[in-house]
Design an enzyme around this catalytic site. Structure first.
Site, PDB file in Angstrom:
ATOM      1  N   LYS A  71      -7.085   5.073 -19.831  1.00 24.78           N
ATOM      2  CA  LYS A  71      -7.315   5.476 -21.227  1.00 24.78           C
ATOM      3  C   LYS A  71      -6.048   5.276 -22.078  1.00 24.78           C
ATOM      4  CE  LYS A  71     -11.116   6.858 -19.190  1.00 24.78           C
ATOM      5  NZ  LYS A  71     -12.233   5.963 -18.991  1.00 24.78           N
ATOM      6  N   TYR A 110     -15.572  15.977 -17.398  1.00 20.23           N
ATOM      7  CA  TYR A 110     -16.061  14.597 -17.359  1.00 20.23           C
ATOM      8  C   TYR A 110     -17.124  14.480 -16.265  1.00 20.23           C
ATOM      9  CZ  TYR A 110     -16.123   9.708 -15.980  1.00 20.23           C
ATOM     10  OH  TYR A 110     -16.536   8.465 -15.603  1.00 20.23           O
ATOM     11  N   ARG A 152       0.847  -1.211   0.000  1.00 20.91           N
ATOM     12  CA  ARG A 152       0.000   0.000   0.000  1.00 20.91           C
ATOM     13  C   ARG A 152       0.874   1.250   0.000  1.00 20.91           C
ATOM     14  NH1 ARG A 152      -1.503   1.944   4.612  1.00 20.91           N
ATOM     15  NH2 ARG A 152      -2.241   0.014   5.527  1.00 20.91           N
ATOM     16  N   ASP A 194      -6.145  17.899 -16.172  1.00 21.06           N
ATOM     17  CA  ASP A 194      -6.471  16.516 -16.516  1.00 21.06           C
ATOM     18  C   ASP A 194      -6.011  16.304 -17.958  1.00 21.06           C
ATOM     19  OD1 ASP A 194      -7.679  14.124 -17.308  1.00 21.06           O
ATOM     20  OD2 ASP A 194      -9.319  14.369 -15.881  1.00 21.06           O
TER      21      ASP A 194
HETATM   22  N1  PLP Z   1     -10.809  12.231 -16.351  1.00 22.90           N
HETATM   23  C1  PLP Z   1     -11.310  12.137 -17.600  1.00 22.90           C
HETATM   24  C2  PLP Z   1     -11.071  13.242 -18.573  1.00 22.90           C
HETATM   25  C3  PLP Z   1     -12.040  11.011 -17.983  1.00 22.90           C
HETATM   26  O1  PLP Z   1     -12.530  10.937 -19.232  1.00 22.90           O
HETATM   27  C4  PLP Z   1     -12.262   9.979 -17.032  1.00 22.90           C
HETATM   28  C5  PLP Z   1     -13.045   8.786 -17.379  1.00 22.90           C
HETATM   29  O2  PLP Z   1     -13.629   8.689 -18.434  1.00 22.90           O
HETATM   30  C6  PLP Z   1     -11.745  10.132 -15.728  1.00 22.90           C
HETATM   31  C7  PLP Z   1     -11.014  11.262 -15.439  1.00 22.90           C
HETATM   32  C8  PLP Z   1     -11.984   9.079 -14.691  1.00 22.90           C
HETATM   33  O3  PLP Z   1     -11.155   7.970 -14.915  1.00 22.90           O
HETATM   34  P1  PLP Z   1     -11.460   6.503 -14.366  1.00 22.90           P
HETATM   35  O4  PLP Z   1     -12.626   5.985 -15.128  1.00 22.90           O
HETATM   36  O5  PLP Z   1     -10.174   5.767 -14.622  1.00 22.90           O
HETATM   37  O6  PLP Z   1     -11.754   6.603 -12.917  1.00 22.90           O
END
Ligand code: PLP
Length: 389
Positions: free
Chosen positions: A199, A102, A50, A174
Site C-alpha cells: 500500500k 481487513y 531466503r 496494523d
Molecule cells: N492489512 C490491511 C489493513 C490491508 O488493507 C491489507 C490488504 O488490503 C492487508 C493487511 C493484506 O495485505 P496484502 O494484500 O499485501 O497481503
C-alpha cells in the site's frame, strides 16, 4: 557526523551513496539467490537469499528506523506479515481481534483458529465492556487495526497497550492505512507493527509485500528465524521497488491526505451520502484520538450511499478518475465496494456485525488534482439521475 533523525531524511536517504564498490548513489539491487563463502566454514554477511539478502536488509533497516523498532522482517505480502505475528502463538493462546478488520485478516484468523492454532475473539475494540471481558480471559496477543479497513474506526493505541500490559499480552498494530509518516505505534507502546507494504510504503501499485517491525530485538530474531523456516521472505526486486517508493512517502502522504480531507468534506455535505467515515472530520467519533495519536488523518475514507446497495453499481461505473479496483495506497485513486470485493470473504453475519453495509463505498485518494477527483464524484452523482429519497 551524527546520524539523521528526521523521518523524512531517513525515508529519502537511508542507504543512499553507501556503495563502496563504485560509489553508486542509488543502493544497488542484489538479485543473487546465493553468496560465495570466503572460505571453508566461513560465510560472509549473506549466505542464501531466503535467509538474508542485502537489498531486503536495507529495506528492513529503513522500516525499522521509520517505525522506531529494533528491527524488521520483510515478507512476501501483508498477509504473510500478519501471519508471521500469529505464527508465534500456541493452541491455547487467545487473540483479541477487531471485528471490523481487513477481510483477509479476518479469514486468516478464522482459518488458523479452525485448525486449532489458537483461540480468537472478535470484538469492537471501542466497546469498553467487551474489551474488559476479553481481557479477563488472559489474551496473549491484541491485534489492532487503526484506522480500520474499511470503516476508518480509530482505536486508542496507548489505552489498549496499557490494558494489554496489565493482562500480560503483546500488542500488534496494523499500520497499513497510515504508514510511519502519519502514525508510529511502537512509540505509543505497541510491541509489533504490521504493514502491507503493497500500500502506502511502496505506493505505486506494482509490488505485493509485507513487513513486521518489532520493538524488541529478541522478537525480531524469532520472527526472522520463522520467516526463514517457512520461506515467506520478500523478494529482492520487490524490496528494491518498495525502497524506491519509500523515498517519496512523506510528500505523497501529505498531498494525498489534503485531497482526502477535501473529498470527505464534499461527501459529508452531499445529499446522496448518508454518512462519510473520515477521521479528519470533526464529527467522526475517533477524531480526537486520531488527532492525538496520528500526525495526519490519511488518504483513505469510506461513505454510505443513501440509496443503499442498489445504487452502488451505477455510481462506481460512472466514475472516470477513480478506478474500480481492490487495494489502496497507490498514487492512483481507487474506488472499492467492500461487501463484494475486499470483504467478500467475510460471512454476511460478520459483515453486519462489523457495520459493513451493501451501500458502503471505500476510496483510496491518490495524487491526481483534487479538483478532478471532486468533479469525478460530482459527475457520477449527477449521472445517477433524480434522487428518490
Ligand atoms: N492489512 C490491511 C489493513 C490491508 O488493507 C491489507 C490488504 O488490503 C492487508 C493487511 C493484506 O495485505 P496484502 O494484500 O499485501 O497481503
Amino acid at each position: 557526523m551524527s546520524e539523521p533523525t528526521k523521518l523524512e531524511t531517513i525515508a529519502a536517504a537511508n542507504g543512499i551513496a553507501a556503495d563502496t564498490n563504485f560509489g553508486a548513489v542509488t543502493p544497488p539491487m542484489y538479485l543473487s539467490s546465493t553468496f560465495v563463502f570466503p572460505g571453508f566454514e566461513r560465510s560472509g554477511p549473506h549466505e542464501y537469499t531466503r535467509t538474508s539478502n542485502p537489498t531486503r536488509a536495507l529495506l528492513a533497516d529503513t522500516l525499522a528506523k521509520l517505525e522506531g523498532g529494533a528491527g524488521a522482517v520483510v515478507v512476501s505480502s501483508g498477509m504473510a506479515a500478519v501471519d508471521l505475528v500469529l505464527s508465534q502463538l500456541s493452541r491455547d493462546d487467545l487473540v483479541i481481534a477487531p471485528h471490523d478488520c481487513y477481510g483477509g485478516t479476518h479469514r486468516l484468523l478464522l482459518s488458523r483458529r479452525d485448525r486449532g492454532h489458537f483461540r480468537v475473539v472478535f470484538i469492537d475494540q471501542n466497546d469498553k465492556a467487551a474489551l474488559a471481558a476479553a481481557f479477563e480471559d488472559k489474551p496473549r496477543l491484541v491485534l489492532v487495526e487503526t484506522p480500520s479497513n474499511p470503516l476508518m474506526r480509530i482505536v486508542d493505541i496507548r489505552a489498549i497497550v496499557a490494558q494489554a500490559k496489565t493482562a500480560g499480552a503483546k500488542v500488534a498494530v496494523d499500520n497499513t492505512f497510515l504508514s510511519p509518516a502519519l502514525q508510529r505505534p511502537l512509540a505509543l507502546g505497541a510491541d509489533f507493527v504490521i504493514h502491507s507494504t503493497t500500500k502506502y510504503l511502496n505506493g505505486h501499485s506494482d509490488v505485493v509485500g509485507g513487513a513486521v517491525v518489532a520493538a524488541d530485538a529478541a522478537d525480531v530474531e524469532k520472527l526472522a528465524a520463522w520467516s526463514n523456516i517457512v520461506g515467506t521472505s520478500g523478494a529482492p526486486f520487490d524490496s528494491y521497488l518498495t525502497l524506491r517508493g519509500i523515498r517519496t512517502l512523506f510528500p505523497r502522504m501529505e498531498r494525498q491526505q489534503q485531497s482526502a480531507q477535501a473529498i470527505a468534506e464534499f461527501l459529508a455535505g452531499h445529499p446522496r451520502v448518508a454518512a462519510c467515515h473520515y477521521p479528519g472530520l470533526p464529527a467522526h467519533p475517533g477524531h480526537a484520538v486520531a488527532k492525538a495519536q496520528q500526525s495526519g488523518f490519511g488518504a483513505m475514507l469510506s461513505f454510505e450511499l443513501r440509496g443503499g446497495g442498489e445504487e452502488v453499481g451505477r455510481f462506481v461505473e460512472a466514475l472516470r478518475v477513480f478506478r474500480l479496483a481492490e487495494s489502496l495506497g497507490g498514487i492512483e485513486s481507487l474506488v472499492a465496494h467492500p461487501a463484494t470485493m475486499t470483504h467478500a470473504g467475510m460471512s454476511e453475519e460478520a459483515r453486519r456485525a462489523a457495520g459493513i453495509t451493501s451501500g458502503l463505498i471505500r476510496l483510496s485518494v491518490g495524487l491526481e488534482a483534487e479538483a478532478d477527483l471532486i468533479a469525478d464524484l460530482k459527475d457520477a452523482f449527477a449521472g445517477m439521475g433524480k434522487q428518490n429519497v
